[in-house]
Design a protein around this motif. Sequence first.
Motif: not given
Length: 258
Positions: A41-54
């Motif tokens: 999974v690309p790091a950008r997808v993880k970053l966007v998911l972390a921001l969405c969960l935040t």
Amino acid sequence: MTEALSTLLGVTQTSLEHAFYLFLRIAPIVAFMPGFGESVVPARVKLVLALCLTLVMLPVVGKPTEATQVELVFLPLLFTETIIGLFLGLALRFFVIGLQIAGSMAAQATSLAQLFAGASTEPMPAIGHLLVVSGLALAMIMGLPVRVIELLEMSYRALPVGSAPDLGLFAEWSGALVARCFALAFSISAPFLVMSVLYNLTLGVINRAMPQLMVAFVGAPVITAGGLIFLVIFAPVMLTVWWSAFEVFLAQPEGFVR
């Protein structure tokens, strides 16, 4: 107008600061959680998911009071919130590692360890790769992202923002969790281990009775076919047992290790 803008700016700054503190705990969990935390999974997808969960957790956790805001110091929070997130993220990752260990044990027991061993980014036998992919698919079907949000909400109830975790208690809990995951991996691969023991005992008896027979040439196709047949029969049961244990952990993290 200026007063309203100043008040709005203050509220926005407080909300962004609080969201950043939530992000410190959520980002490590997203980096290690099953499915979204995989290396493919690309790091950008993880970053966007972390921001969405935040953003999801921001209204759930609530803003700190004025008395609490005075106690929120950046450097201690940077350490404590990241440590809590790492502990929870690694706890979720242990269940995927348990599936990998169970697949490796089953593959070693059935002489299928080298079959398609390099088919994934992480080197593992074909049985382990199949179990991990199937387990991740099952977890997503059963609503793993929603369960992770519930786990985050429980973590903020148990350890609010700004609270210092007991590292000794965390270490004891982590050790018990690793032991439970290893026991779970052994339980999942138990049918293959039992079959391997019976197979080797049978070959020993045949070799004693007929020393001139090349039992290795006779037994190799049997153990390979038996391993594949066992995989077809027991794979749904193995994944059901794994998800049941994972579901118990997501519902009661502290009670799972007891």
